[in-house]
Write a protein that holds these residues in place. Structure first.
Motif: not given
Length: 130
Positions: A9-10, A39-42, A62-66, A70-72
């Motif tokens: 995933l990029v 958001e799109d990645a989630l 949403m930042s990369g950290n956030d 969330k993805a985790h």
């Protein structure tokens, strides 16, 4: 593990960076999905189960950290490589707690994209990079 069985995933808001990473990784034999925001990645994670995410830190919204945090919760097995233009990026304790290390941070522009392949390989438990 063979590259074709790895889904990457990029997530990057810069279209050129996203497309270059996607093309390079596909040339290396990986399957790739992309998103321009956290958001799109989630939303994408509801449909696909990538093995490794290459995540920009400065994203709109949403930042990369956030996104990673969330993805985790959605995909605990997903591993991350941080791809940032910030030379002074500091890994927050929350990301360290889920297994992200300093070895997972790559600064833009990358001098050698093969380093990402090696990073993916490290996370896949074999030398995907060769």
């Amino acid at each position: 593990m063979d590259h074709a069985s790895v889904l990457v995933l990029v997530v990057d808001d810069e279209e050129m960076v996203r497309e270059n990473l996607e093309a390079y990784l596909e040339d290396e034999g990986f399957n790739v999905v992309t998103a321009s925001s956290g958001e799109d990645a989630l939303n994408l994670l509801a449909e696909v189960s990538p093995h490794v995410g290459i995540i920009d830190m400065r994203l709109p919204g949403m930042s990369g950290n956030d996104f990673i945090l969330k993805a985790h919760t959605l995909r605990p097995a997903l591993r991350y490589l941080i791809h940032t233009g910030s030379t002074n990026y500091k890994l927050p304790p929350e990301l360290i707690a889920i297994g992200v290390t300093r070895d997972d941070i790559y600064t833009k522009p990358l001098q050698n994209m093969d380093d990402l392949v090696k990073g993916i390989g490290r996370h896949m438990g074999s030398l995907v990079g060769g």
